[in-house]
Write a protein that holds these residues in place. Structure first.
Motif, PDB file in Angstrom:
ATOM      1  N   PHE A   4       0.825  -1.208   0.000  1.00 59.08           N
ATOM      2  CA  PHE A   4       0.000   0.000   0.000  1.00 59.08           C
ATOM      3  C   PHE A   4       0.864   1.265   0.000  1.00 59.08           C
ATOM      4  CE2 PHE A   4      -2.363  -3.297   2.371  1.00 59.08           C
ATOM      5  CZ  PHE A   4      -3.356  -3.515   1.438  1.00 59.08           C
ATOM      6  N   ARG A   5       1.923   1.187   0.780  1.00 57.06           N
ATOM      7  CA  ARG A   5       2.805   2.338   0.883  1.00 57.06           C
ATOM      8  C   ARG A   5       3.546   2.575  -0.429  1.00 57.06           C
ATOM      9  NH1 ARG A   5       7.039   2.207   5.693  1.00 57.06           N
ATOM     10  NH2 ARG A   5       8.176   4.106   5.169  1.00 57.06           N
ATOM     11  N   ILE A   6       4.064   1.506  -1.014  1.00 59.86           N
ATOM     12  CA  ILE A   6       4.767   1.616  -2.305  1.00 59.86           C
ATOM     13  C   ILE A   6       3.812   2.168  -3.368  1.00 59.86           C
ATOM     14  CG2 ILE A   6       5.707   0.250  -4.211  1.00 59.86           C
ATOM     15  CD1 ILE A   6       7.793   0.311  -2.246  1.00 59.86           C
ATOM     16  N   ALA A   7       2.595   1.596  -3.416  1.00 58.78           N
ATOM     17  CA  ALA A   7       1.617   2.056  -4.405  1.00 58.78           C
ATOM     18  C   ALA A   7       1.265   3.523  -4.156  1.00 58.78           C
ATOM     19  CB  ALA A   7       0.371   1.184  -4.362  1.00 58.78           C
ATOM     20  N   GLY A   8       1.135   3.900  -2.881  1.00 62.91           N
ATOM     21  CA  GLY A   8       0.842   5.297  -2.536  1.00 62.91           C
ATOM     22  C   GLY A   8       1.954   6.224  -3.002  1.00 62.91           C
ATOM     23  N   ASP A   9       3.195   5.829  -2.737  1.00 67.16           N
ATOM     24  CA  ASP A   9       4.327   6.674  -3.134  1.00 67.16           C
ATOM     25  C   ASP A   9       4.431   6.779  -4.655  1.00 67.16           C
ATOM     26  OD1 ASP A   9       4.886   7.125  -0.506  1.00 67.16           O
ATOM     27  OD2 ASP A   9       6.552   5.707  -0.383  1.00 67.16           O
ATOM     28  N   LEU A 161      -4.244   5.520  -0.171  1.00 67.72           N
ATOM     29  CA  LEU A 161      -3.500   4.261  -0.059  1.00 67.72           C
ATOM     30  C   LEU A 161      -2.695   4.177   1.241  1.00 67.72           C
ATOM     31  CD1 LEU A 161      -2.371   3.845  -3.762  1.00 67.72           C
ATOM     32  CD2 LEU A 161      -3.680   2.168  -2.459  1.00 67.72           C
ATOM     33  N   TYR A 162      -2.383   5.332   1.816  1.00 62.49           N
ATOM     34  CA  TYR A 162      -1.661   5.303   3.087  1.00 62.49           C
ATOM     35  C   TYR A 162      -2.553   4.782   4.221  1.00 62.49           C
ATOM     36  CZ  TYR A 162       3.092   7.051   2.409  1.00 62.49           C
ATOM     37  OH  TYR A 162       4.419   7.155   2.087  1.00 62.49           O
ATOM     38  N   ILE A 163      -3.861   4.856   4.071  1.00 57.79           N
ATOM     39  CA  ILE A 163      -4.754   4.396   5.145  1.00 57.79           C
ATOM     40  C   ILE A 163      -4.628   2.871   5.343  1.00 57.79           C
ATOM     41  CG2 ILE A 163      -7.160   4.243   5.931  1.00 57.79           C
ATOM     42  CD1 ILE A 163      -7.558   7.051   4.634  1.00 57.79           C
ATOM     43  N   PRO A 164      -4.781   2.039   4.279  1.00 58.88           N
ATOM     44  CA  PRO A 164      -4.508   0.609   4.492  1.00 58.88           C
ATOM     45  C   PRO A 164      -3.072   0.347   4.939  1.00 58.88           C
ATOM     46  CG  PRO A 164      -4.911   1.074   2.156  1.00 58.88           C
ATOM     47  CD  PRO A 164      -5.315   2.297   2.926  1.00 58.88           C
ATOM     48  N   ASN A 165      -2.117   1.165   4.494  1.00 55.43           N
ATOM     49  CA  ASN A 165      -0.734   1.040   4.967  1.00 55.43           C
ATOM     50  C   ASN A 165      -0.658   1.184   6.488  1.00 55.43           C
ATOM     51  OD1 ASN A 165       2.238   1.568   5.295  1.00 55.43           O
ATOM     52  ND2 ASN A 165       1.535   3.688   5.460  1.00 55.43           N
ATOM     53  N   TRP A 166      -1.422   2.135   7.048  1.00 57.32           N
ATOM     54  CA  TRP A 166      -1.386   2.340   8.503  1.00 57.32           C
ATOM     55  C   TRP A 166      -2.056   1.184   9.242  1.00 57.32           C
ATOM     56  CZ3 TRP A 166      -3.101   7.798   6.932  1.00 57.32           C
ATOM     57  CH2 TRP A 166      -1.977   8.590   6.666  1.00 57.32           C
ATOM     58  N   PHE A 167      -3.121   0.661   8.669  1.00 53.47           N
ATOM     59  CA  PHE A 167      -3.734  -0.547   9.238  1.00 53.47           C
ATOM     60  C   PHE A 167      -2.702  -1.671   9.262  1.00 53.47           C
ATOM     61  CE2 PHE A 167      -7.977   1.243   8.499  1.00 53.47           C
ATOM     62  CZ  PHE A 167      -8.659   0.723   9.586  1.00 53.47           C
ATOM     63  N   TYR A 168      -2.068  -1.876   8.127  1.00 55.08           N
ATOM     64  CA  TYR A 168      -1.070  -2.940   8.003  1.00 55.08           C
ATOM     65  C   TYR A 168       0.029  -2.763   9.046  1.00 55.08           C
ATOM     66  CZ  TYR A 168       2.556  -5.922   6.116  1.00 55.08           C
ATOM     67  OH  TYR A 168       3.522  -6.884   5.982  1.00 55.08           O
ATOM     68  N   ARG A 169       0.532  -1.554   9.154  1.00 57.99           N
ATOM     69  CA  ARG A 169       1.640  -1.310  10.089  1.00 57.99           C
ATOM     70  C   ARG A 169       1.202  -1.472  11.539  1.00 57.99           C
ATOM     71  NH1 ARG A 169       5.725   3.415   8.853  1.00 57.99           N
ATOM     72  NH2 ARG A 169       7.031   1.960   9.991  1.00 57.99           N
ATOM     73  N   TYR A 170      -0.045  -1.134  11.812  1.00 57.46           N
ATOM     74  CA  TYR A 170      -0.544  -1.294  13.175  1.00 57.46           C
ATOM     75  C   TYR A 170      -0.553  -2.769  13.554  1.00 57.46           C
ATOM     76  CZ  TYR A 170      -3.618  -1.388  17.205  1.00 57.46           C
ATOM     77  OH  TYR A 170      -4.138  -1.614  18.447  1.00 57.46           O
ATOM     78  N   PHE A 171      -1.046  -3.619  12.652  1.00 57.34           N
ATOM     79  CA  PHE A 171      -1.132  -5.046  12.951  1.00 57.34           C
ATOM     80  C   PHE A 171       0.215  -5.756  12.814  1.00 57.34           C
ATOM     81  CE2 PHE A 171      -5.631  -4.050  11.995  1.00 57.34           C
ATOM     82  CZ  PHE A 171      -6.159  -4.440  13.230  1.00 57.34           C
TER      83      PHE A 171
END
Lengths: 211, 10
Positions: A4-9, A161-171
């Motif tokens: 998600f982060r890569i796609a966001g960037d 796209l950073y929002i799912p990235n933050w979910f991912y990083r939280y878990f």
């Protein structure tokens, strides 16, 4: 790094290339808000000051330099190369309130009272609203060039796209950056109307026109 | 949360 982060960037990089491409091929800055671009330059400079003293990775280092340099280049193109007075007339959003509001919120919600931390928090609040002059301009003209809408879409997609990235990083990492997540969600919500019109018109091959 | 002070995103 997750997908998600890569796609966001990548989406963020794409937005900048679309904008520069549009300005240089049409030799015009019509429909593009200088104020929004100015705010992004301020966002990048205040957020990426740490590029001079904090090493994260080559990727982060290169991206930070790219975002600072490209935003200043866009400012240069808009002010010195293709400036027109028509554009300035439509670009009337009072950004002083955005700057002042972000400053006050940064002072209240910063994680730490150091200059770099307060500026970092300021950059997050300011980024969350930096697109408003551009959306306001779109509202006034009621329509936009397709490239302009692709630019705004790519930019909005980056934060979405950073929002799912933050979910991912939280878990995955137990990491949760309250300020980044809160301002990121606000920013994405600001785009929601635009996304809706973009989806209904531009994606279906129609011109971007507001009802 | 100490890791909030380490900004490793763009």
């Amino acid at each position: 790094m997750n997908v998600f982060r890569i796609a966001g960037d990548i989406s963020h990089l794409a937005s900048i290339f679309i904008l520069i491409h549009q300005i240089t091929i049409t030799k015009s800055v019509q429909g593009i808000s200088f104020k929004t671009q100015l705010l992004y330059s301020i966002v990048f400079i205040t957020r990426y000051l740490d590029v001079t003293f904090r090493w994260v990775s080559l990727y982060i280092f290169a991206m930070k330099l790219f975002f600072i340099a490209s935003s200043l280049y866009i400012i240069f193109l808009m002010r010195n190369r293709f400036r027109t007075s028509e554009v300035t007339k439509l670009d009337t959003f009072p950004i002083v309130y955005l700057l002042a509001g972000s400053g006050v919120l940064a002072l209240i919600f910063t994680y730490d009272y150091s200059i770099t931390e307060v500026l970092w928090a300021f950059s997050l609040f300011l980024e969350s609203v930096a697109i408003l002059p551009q959306l306001f301009m779109l509202q006034r003209t009621g329509q936009a060039k397709t490239l302009t809408t692709h630019y705004i879409f790519a930019l909005g997609l980056y934060r979405a796209l950073y929002i799912p990235n933050w979910f991912y990083r939280y878990f995955a990492e137990g990491r949760f950056d309250t300020l980044a997540v809160f301002t990121g969600i606000v920013q994405t919500l600001i785009y929601s109307d635009f996304f809706w019109v973009y989806y209904n018109r531009v994606m279906k091959g129609l011109n971007f026109e507001l009802p | 949360n100490a890791n909030q002070l380490f900004h490793d995103e763009l």
